[in-house]
Design a protein around this motif. Structure first.
Motif, PDB file in Angstrom:
ATOM      1  N   MET A 235      -6.075 -48.950 -10.074  1.00 28.08           N
ATOM      2  CA  MET A 235      -6.889 -49.805  -9.403  1.00 28.08           C
ATOM      3  C   MET A 235      -6.842 -51.150 -10.097  1.00 28.08           C
ATOM      4  SD  MET A 235     -10.606 -47.714  -9.221  1.00 28.08           S
ATOM      5  CE  MET A 235     -11.534 -49.429  -8.696  1.00 28.08           C
ATOM      6  N   VAL A 236      -6.739 -51.316 -11.294  1.00 29.52           N
ATOM      7  CA  VAL A 236      -6.220 -52.752 -11.627  1.00 29.52           C
ATOM      8  C   VAL A 236      -4.940 -53.415 -11.292  1.00 29.52           C
ATOM      9  CG1 VAL A 236      -5.876 -54.196 -14.095  1.00 29.52           C
ATOM     10  CG2 VAL A 236      -7.476 -52.110 -13.732  1.00 29.52           C
ATOM     11  N   GLN A 237      -3.997 -52.462 -11.347  1.00 28.25           N
ATOM     12  CA  GLN A 237      -2.718 -53.122 -10.658  1.00 28.25           C
ATOM     13  C   GLN A 237      -2.660 -53.322  -9.262  1.00 28.25           C
ATOM     14  OE1 GLN A 237      -0.142 -49.448 -12.283  1.00 28.25           O
ATOM     15  NE2 GLN A 237       1.345 -51.176 -12.289  1.00 28.25           N
ATOM     16  N   THR A 238      -3.396 -52.506  -8.551  1.00 24.83           N
ATOM     17  CA  THR A 238      -3.561 -52.851  -7.069  1.00 24.83           C
ATOM     18  C   THR A 238      -4.399 -54.205  -7.038  1.00 24.83           C
ATOM     19  OG1 THR A 238      -3.677 -50.519  -6.515  1.00 24.83           O
ATOM     20  CG2 THR A 238      -4.504 -52.115  -4.878  1.00 24.83           C
ATOM     21  N   SER A 239      -5.170 -54.646  -7.840  1.00 17.03           N
ATOM     22  CA  SER A 239      -6.110 -55.496  -7.586  1.00 17.03           C
ATOM     23  C   SER A 239      -5.298 -56.940  -7.802  1.00 17.03           C
ATOM     24  CB  SER A 239      -7.370 -55.546  -8.538  1.00 17.03           C
ATOM     25  OG  SER A 239      -7.045 -55.764  -9.908  1.00 17.03           O
ATOM     26  N   PHE A 240      -4.450 -56.654  -8.862  1.00 17.15           N
ATOM     27  CA  PHE A 240      -3.495 -57.996  -9.147  1.00 17.15           C
ATOM     28  C   PHE A 240      -2.593 -58.183  -8.065  1.00 17.15           C
ATOM     29  CE2 PHE A 240      -4.076 -56.811 -13.921  1.00 17.15           C
ATOM     30  CZ  PHE A 240      -5.285 -57.752 -14.139  1.00 17.15           C
ATOM     31  N   TRP A 241      -2.199 -57.221  -7.491  1.00 19.15           N
ATOM     32  CA  TRP A 241      -1.242 -57.443  -6.236  1.00 19.15           C
ATOM     33  C   TRP A 241      -2.166 -58.032  -5.080  1.00 19.15           C
ATOM     34  CZ3 TRP A 241       3.595 -58.211  -5.752  1.00 19.15           C
ATOM     35  CH2 TRP A 241       4.732 -57.395  -6.522  1.00 19.15           C
ATOM     36  N   CYS A 242      -3.347 -57.623  -4.912  1.00 22.52           N
ATOM     37  CA  CYS A 242      -4.278 -58.217  -3.836  1.00 22.52           C
ATOM     38  C   CYS A 242      -4.517 -59.821  -4.099  1.00 22.52           C
ATOM     39  CB  CYS A 242      -5.523 -57.531  -3.809  1.00 22.52           C
ATOM     40  SG  CYS A 242      -5.365 -55.996  -3.271  1.00 22.52           S
ATOM     41  N   ILE A 243      -4.720 -59.952  -5.254  1.00 24.00           N
ATOM     42  CA  ILE A 243      -4.911 -61.549  -5.558  1.00 24.00           C
ATOM     43  C   ILE A 243      -4.051 -62.398  -5.888  1.00 24.00           C
ATOM     44  CG2 ILE A 243      -7.312 -60.781  -6.531  1.00 24.00           C
ATOM     45  CD1 ILE A 243      -6.444 -61.271  -9.357  1.00 24.00           C
ATOM     46  N   GLN A 244      -2.784 -62.172  -5.349  1.00 18.87           N
ATOM     47  CA  GLN A 244      -1.614 -63.011  -5.472  1.00 18.87           C
ATOM     48  C   GLN A 244      -1.822 -64.287  -4.703  1.00 18.87           C
ATOM     49  OE1 GLN A 244       1.229 -62.645  -7.424  1.00 18.87           O
ATOM     50  NE2 GLN A 244       0.025 -60.959  -8.188  1.00 18.87           N
ATOM     51  N   GLU A 245      -1.481 -65.561  -4.936  1.00 17.47           N
ATOM     52  CA  GLU A 245      -1.824 -66.780  -4.580  1.00 17.47           C
ATOM     53  C   GLU A 245      -1.021 -66.735  -3.104  1.00 17.47           C
ATOM     54  OE1 GLU A 245      -0.511 -71.418  -4.845  1.00 17.47           O
ATOM     55  OE2 GLU A 245       0.398 -70.021  -6.410  1.00 17.47           O
ATOM     56  N   GLN A 246       0.332 -66.385  -3.030  1.00 20.56           N
ATOM     57  CA  GLN A 246       0.914 -66.211  -1.646  1.00 20.56           C
ATOM     58  C   GLN A 246       0.457 -65.065  -0.770  1.00 20.56           C
ATOM     59  OE1 GLN A 246       2.742 -68.718  -0.526  1.00 20.56           O
ATOM     60  NE2 GLN A 246       2.811 -69.837  -2.508  1.00 20.56           N
ATOM     61  N   PRO A 247       0.079 -65.329   0.438  1.00 21.09           N
ATOM     62  CA  PRO A 247      -0.219 -64.174   1.420  1.00 21.09           C
ATOM     63  C   PRO A 247       0.714 -63.220   1.496  1.00 21.09           C
ATOM     64  CG  PRO A 247      -1.100 -66.310   2.138  1.00 21.09           C
ATOM     65  CD  PRO A 247      -0.305 -66.502   0.934  1.00 21.09           C
ATOM     66  N   LEU A 248       1.988 -63.645   1.760  1.00 21.74           N
ATOM     67  CA  LEU A 248       2.980 -62.674   1.812  1.00 21.74           C
ATOM     68  C   LEU A 248       3.275 -61.573   0.780  1.00 21.74           C
ATOM     69  CD1 LEU A 248       5.464 -64.983   3.917  1.00 21.74           C
ATOM     70  CD2 LEU A 248       4.097 -63.342   4.825  1.00 21.74           C
ATOM     71  N   GLN A 249       3.002 -61.979  -0.404  1.00 22.01           N
ATOM     72  CA  GLN A 249       3.220 -61.303  -1.688  1.00 22.01           C
ATOM     73  C   GLN A 249       1.990 -60.090  -1.682  1.00 22.01           C
ATOM     74  OE1 GLN A 249       3.454 -64.190  -4.838  1.00 22.01           O
ATOM     75  NE2 GLN A 249       5.189 -63.091  -5.416  1.00 22.01           N
ATOM     76  N   ARG A 250       0.794 -60.268  -1.051  1.00 19.75           N
ATOM     77  CA  ARG A 250      -0.218 -59.498  -0.909  1.00 19.75           C
ATOM     78  C   ARG A 250       0.185 -58.315   0.083  1.00 19.75           C
ATOM     79  NH1 ARG A 250      -4.310 -64.057   0.663  1.00 19.75           N
ATOM     80  NH2 ARG A 250      -3.944 -65.518  -0.906  1.00 19.75           N
TER      81      ARG A 250
END
Length: 829
Positions: free
Chosen positions: A731-746
């Motif tokens: 859950m923590v790792q997933t949250s960090f991917w979700c809050i990436q600044e660039q939308p394409l990285q999410r």
């Protein structure tokens, strides 16, 4: 399930014994036979999960030659025969079903194609092989009405059930048809996928997903989720039922557990021809029922109302004047023949024009503000549906007079005395009924007329309309009454205030009084229709709406446990959520948002994902609310600039502040922030000594890099034995991917679900931006990496209002030409 005698006999058996006692292994030699009357005759798969045998048919004294799961779920059938029928694998290589008279009912058509044996596989596939073990024919390639897991359904194949059929088109569209040509359900792909399809295929995955895929595209083209999505230890199958609806069924037991419908393609009353010619579909409680338009019609078969209705007097034989039968809140289907649409100012011209036209059988006056009048041509199939929320009135030509109520029929007596007695009885009954009505009305007027619980029972509640998927239209006075003049406030959000209400049928609801909604009547109704068409376990159900004058209100199902923030950020130990509940709420929320983004007809971007908009039902199941209140994305390009939509501090994605187009990835960012809060039990924009006065997401990432994931976990869960540290890390790792600044990285929300469930491996996410990396300068905003720009600032005339907006998000002005970001403002605002 009975086993075949002598399963361990090693010596070759004579052909005569082989005919009567087929082998229980998957191999079916040439010459094998099954008899309909032989209850112990069966061909089993190696693990005995699937079998080929005769099972009782729906018709009396007949048997169905079928492939079955666990002996009670038919997944493929060859046809029905009498008790003397048989299914034989002939020496010529053809699998043939014959009745007691020896006539062929069905044949595989593999005669002289080199078939040397058959087999029933553990997948449920019945296969005929040649001497090189190459399949010559299989049941998976020749489906009847069912698709099972591991079976691929490609373009050109057809499921049939009576007059209904289901197909996968070359474009990737799923269609349901009546009588082969009339398409009444068309579930299409968006253009970005359909243009790349060459050979689409449909498959039912083990976790409850119906997936359309193609070799030319990466990932999923289109998905449909069953109600028990995620449970892989379940047998599921997709079936076209004889009522014309496509459903996903599941059995929780691998043996003989109950079979439950988990998903259906459409509301049953919207199935074309469900009630036959001249039949009208409506609802009785929660079940569909078939009615005739009026007593000017009779049922073709009173024991089977689905066979439709017939006129008592045909229009060509009408000796009296032809008139029009009026049916309120009724619509007629238009799939089978062209409608002629004209515009009239009102329903009376629509009725009169059809009555005077010999080429008009029926007409429909739309009450949606368009003024359209549709006229149906004679000789075509007549089918319709009726519900209180349908905004149309239909008219049907009948031989007058119109018979809306049962006529009073009295038999002649033997003399005048009998006739007098009948007249006296009729008068007495009528007088008694009138007297009772007068007394009841008087009592109500004196005692109960001011009690809202005894308000007038409107037509909205005579049927549980929301069970059919259509929203109920309420008047403003009705909602005023049921909320006690908006007395009990449940909460307030970006789009309005929510009040508790009780409908006259005693259903408790949440009434949202919308604010700042500028749409006109027609546009608002269209958006309500879009919201009401969404049906998912993890979405709050819309029951009805009100659009009267300037009043715009939505009526939702009531959640007694309230919203998620009441559980995460409370000091009440009685409301502390266990880890198991937290994980299920996080996963359920992700599934609900995935449905909005990827499975709705129109992509719906929520724009305000936060704990306050995630409700919790009595079973602690997450229910996403307030979806669809922002504007819908353009389905062609999935982008729309919704700068006017309000979000919430702490959950807004960076593109909101940058005045960039808002996409579904903006919801992913907000969800990532909520995910961190579910793990930590702490607001993501709170700054404290625990986080070294850093933004919480940045502090949490630093702890994660140190391998100290437990430090992020809510301290109140230390004694919780259900805490799964591996789930916490995911859950923590997933949250960090979700809050990436660039939308394409999410990731997409569908990918997020797979990451949470452990289906997809999660790479190490980049760290979130720190505040030192962000600054405003002049009319643009930039980061140290120059990765984000903000459009030009506000004009001078609007600078004061813009300053107030920036201050709300923690951004303050530090002088002309520059702007300063206060602590914890940008990525958490």
């Amino acid at each position: 399930m009975a086993k075949t005698p002598y399963p361990k006999l090693l010596l070759p058996l004579p052909l005569l014994l082989l005919l009567h006692f087929p082998l229980s292994s998957s191999t079916i030699p040439l010459g094998s036979v099954l008899f309909a009357s032989g209850s112990n005759q069966i061909w089993n798969s190696p693990n005995s999960t699937f079998s080929v045998s005769f099972v009782p048919s729906s018709s009396p004294n007949s048997f169905l030659a079928a492939v079955s799961f666990a002996g009670n779920v038919t997944i493929w059938s060859a046809g029905s025969v009498d008790s003397r029928g048989s299914l034989r694998l002939l020496s010529s290589g053809s699998l043939r079903l014959t009745n007691g008279a020896g006539a062929t009912v069905w044949d595989s058509g593999t005669d002289r194609l080199g078939v040397t044996s058959g087999s029933i596989e553990d997948s449920g596939n019945l296969i005929l092989h040649n001497n090189r073990s190459v399949p010559v024919w299989s049941s998976f390639d020749n489906p009847t009405d069912t698709i099972v897991q591991s079976q691929k359904f490609t373009a050109g194949k057809i499921l049939r059930s009576g007059l209904y059929s289901f197909r996968l088109e070359r474009t990737g569209n799923l269609t349901l048809r009546w009588n082969s040509s009339t398409i009444y359900w068309n579930h299409g792909l968006n253009s970005s996928f359909s243009s790349n399809l060459s050979s689409p295929s449909l498959g039912l995955e083990t976790n409850g997903v119906v997936l359309i895929s193609d070799l030319n595209i990466r990932g999923r083209a289109e998905t449909v989720y069953s109600g028990d999505y995620g449970d892989s230890d379940t047998f599921r199958f997709l079936k076209l039922d004889d009522d014309g609806n496509l459903r996903i069924y599941s059995s929780q037991s691998r043996n003989s557990g109950p079979v439950v419908a988990r998903w259906s393609a459409l509301d049953q009353c919207l199935v074309y021809g469900y009630c036959g010619d001249f039949g009208i579909c409506s609802y009785n409680e929660t079940n569909p029922i078939c009615l005739c338009p009026s007593l000017n019609f009779d049922f073709v078969d009173v024991n089977d109302r689905r066979k439709g209705c017939k006129r008592k007097v045909e229009l060509s034989d009408c000796s009296t004047n032809v008139t029009m039968l009026e049916m309120s809140h009724t619509s007629l289907f238009t799939y089978d023949d062209p409608y002629s649409g004209v515009v009239f100012s009102g329903s009376l011209p629509c009725r009169s024009n059809c009555l005077n036209s010999p080429s008009c059988l029926a007409s429909v006056s739309m009450s949606d503000g368009s003024g359209s009048c549709w006229q149906k041509q004679p000789g075509s199939f007549f089918s319709g549906y009726q519900r209180p929320s349908v905004p149309s009135t239909s008219y049907v030509k009948v031989c007058g007079p119109v018979l809306l109520n049962p006529p009073l029929v009295a038999k002649k007596g033997d003399g005048n005395n009998s006739e007098v007695k009948l007249w006296i009885v009729a008068v007495a009954v009528v007088a008694g009924l009138v007297g009772l009505v007068v007394v009841e009305v008087g009592l109500w007027w004196c005692c109960c007329r001011k009690n809202p619980r005894f308000g007038a029972l409107s037509s909205h509640y005579t049927l549980p309309e929301y069970a059919s998927g259509a929203p109920v239209q309420f008047s403003y006075k009705e909602l005023q009454r049921c909320t006690k003049n908006f007395k009990e406030k449940l909460g307030a959000g970006g789009f309005g205030t929510v009040y508790r209400g009780v409908l006259t049928n005693r259903t408790v609801v949440a009434v949202k009084q919308l604010e700042g909604i500028e749409q006109g009547e027609k546009q608002f109704r269209m958006e309500v229709a879009t919201i009401s068409s969404t049906h998912h376990l993890n979405l709050v159900r819309l029951i009805g709406f009100c659009s009267q004058g300037r009043h715009r209100l939505l009526v939702y199902e009531f959640m007694r446990n309230g919203s998620l923030d009441n559980f995460l950020f409370t000091t009440d130990s009685g409301k502390l959520l266990t880890w198991e509940y937290r994980f299920n709420i996080a996963l359920g929320t992700a599934k609900g948002i995935t449905y909005l983004h990827e499975e709705c007809r129109d992509c719906i971007v929520h724009c305000d994902i936060k704990p306050e908009n995630i409700l919790v039902d009595d079973n602690y199941t997450a229910k996403v609310s307030d979806f669809g209140l922002a504007k819908l994305l353009n389905p062609k390009d999935h982008r729309y600039n919704m700068s006017s939509v309000r979000g919430t501090r702490g959950y807004l994605a960076p593109e909101w502040l940058a005045n960039l187009p808002i996409t579904s990835k903006s919801d992913v960012y907000s969800y990532g922030m909520v995910l961190l809060e579910i793990v930590s039990g702490q607001r993501n924009f709170d700054v404290s000594e625990k986080t070294n006065h850093k933004k919480f997401s940045i502090w949490a990432y630093e702890e994660f890099e140190k391998g100290n994931t437990e430090a992020i976990l809510d301290k109140r869960l230390v004694s919780d034995q259900t805490v799964d540290i591996e789930q916490v890390r995911r859950m923590v790792q997933t949250s960090f991917w979700c809050i990436q600044e660039q939308p394409l990285q999410r990731p997409t929300m569908g990918k997020v679900v797979q990451m949470l469930e452990g289906i997809t491996a999660i790479n190490k996410p980049p760290g979130p931006k720190s505040l030192s990396d962000l600054s405003f300068s002049g009319n643009s905003m930039s980061t140290s990496r120059g990765s984000m720009l903000v459009a030009s600032g506000p004009t001078r005339s609007s600078s004061s209002s813009a300053t107030r907006s920036f201050q709300t998000m923690g951004i303050t002005s530090s002088g002309p030409g520059s702007t300063r970001i206060s602590e914890g403002s940008l990525l958490g605002s």
